[in-house]
Design a protein around this motif. Sequence first.
Motif, mmCIF file in Angstrom:
data_model
loop_
_atom_site.group_PDB
_atom_site.id
_atom_site.type_symbol
_atom_site.label_atom_id
_atom_site.label_comp_id
_atom_site.label_asym_id
_atom_site.label_seq_id
_atom_site.Cartn_x
_atom_site.Cartn_y
_atom_site.Cartn_z
ATOM 1 N N ARG A 137 15.003 7.629 18.551
ATOM 2 C CA ARG A 137 15.408 8.810 17.817
ATOM 3 C C ARG A 137 15.355 8.599 16.299
ATOM 4 O O ARG A 137 15.644 9.518 15.544
ATOM 5 C CB ARG A 137 16.829 9.220 18.212
ATOM 6 N N ASP A 138 14.962 7.421 15.888
ATOM 7 C CA ASP A 138 14.972 7.144 14.449
ATOM 8 C C ASP A 138 13.835 7.879 13.749
ATOM 9 O O ASP A 138 12.819 8.232 14.341
ATOM 10 C CB ASP A 138 14.888 5.638 14.195
ATOM 11 N N ASN A 139 14.014 8.105 12.454
ATOM 12 C CA ASN A 139 13.049 8.866 11.667
ATOM 13 C C ASN A 139 11.720 8.138 11.495
ATOM 14 O O ASN A 139 10.683 8.778 11.350
ATOM 15 C CB ASN A 139 13.642 9.206 10.294
ATOM 16 N N VAL A 140 11.737 6.812 11.535
ATOM 17 C CA VAL A 140 10.493 6.043 11.391
ATOM 18 C C VAL A 140 9.573 6.324 12.583
ATOM 19 O O VAL A 140 8.364 6.564 12.419
ATOM 20 C CB VAL A 140 10.804 4.526 11.279
ATOM 21 N N PHE A 141 10.145 6.305 13.800
ATOM 22 C CA PHE A 141 9.352 6.591 14.998
ATOM 23 C C PHE A 141 8.827 8.029 14.974
ATOM 24 O O PHE A 141 7.659 8.283 15.268
ATOM 25 C CB PHE A 141 10.192 6.354 16.255
ATOM 26 N N ARG A 142 9.698 8.979 14.616
ATOM 27 C CA ARG A 142 9.290 10.387 14.573
ATOM 28 C C ARG A 142 8.174 10.603 13.542
ATOM 29 O O ARG A 142 7.241 11.360 13.790
ATOM 30 C CB ARG A 142 10.474 11.279 14.231
ATOM 31 N N LYS A 143 8.278 9.938 12.403
ATOM 32 C CA LYS A 143 7.255 10.076 11.356
ATOM 33 C C LYS A 143 5.925 9.507 11.834
ATOM 34 O O LYS A 143 4.867 10.123 11.633
ATOM 35 C CB LYS A 143 7.713 9.356 10.078
ATOM 36 N N SER A 144 5.963 8.332 12.491
ATOM 37 C CA SER A 144 4.713 7.742 12.994
ATOM 38 C C SER A 144 4.106 8.612 14.096
ATOM 39 O O SER A 144 2.881 8.780 14.156
ATOM 40 C CB SER A 144 4.947 6.320 13.501
#
Length: 174
Positions: free
Chosen positions: A4-11
């Motif tokens: 759920r972290d923003n780094v994963f969502r951005k990638s």
Amino acid sequence: MIPRDNVFRKSLRDMLMKDNPYASHWVDAVIRTAYSFMENWRKRYLKGRARKIRPRVRRRFARCKITLMKIDYGAKSIRITLRPGEHLTVTWRSTWFEHRVKDWVVGEVIIKDDRIVIPFKSSKEIYVRRAIGWDCNELSLDGYEPIIGFIHVDMRSLQSMKIAYGGRKRLHRD
């Protein structure tokens, strides 16, 4: 667990944006819908109501965010952005339900292969003067109303009838 972290969502967003010919907001809508699918499947799986295999989309659809559409309540139409500079216009003027949704607000439009679903929301408040809270159990029906007080309806005779006639029904079926 679903990251759920923003780094994963951005990638994930960057990966989906590579070959995307549509407006960039559609990718955000797809990611949000996929997270919703996975969270609901996970809850059902933990309760024993879903199989272990991953969920699959059987019927294609796209949920249109409010940022992707412009609603004109005067003309009774919705303009949905598909690609930069390309729009789809949907109207509800002169439809069978036009009078029913007068002064209602349009929700998130759902685009399917063969139709477009437009949900309408009413913000009309309904006031109830005297409400009774009910609790339905197998042998009793209990209610409470501030002026009357507690209300108790005995359901034991009805339950015994259900058992008796259920037994007779079973005998006649065999």
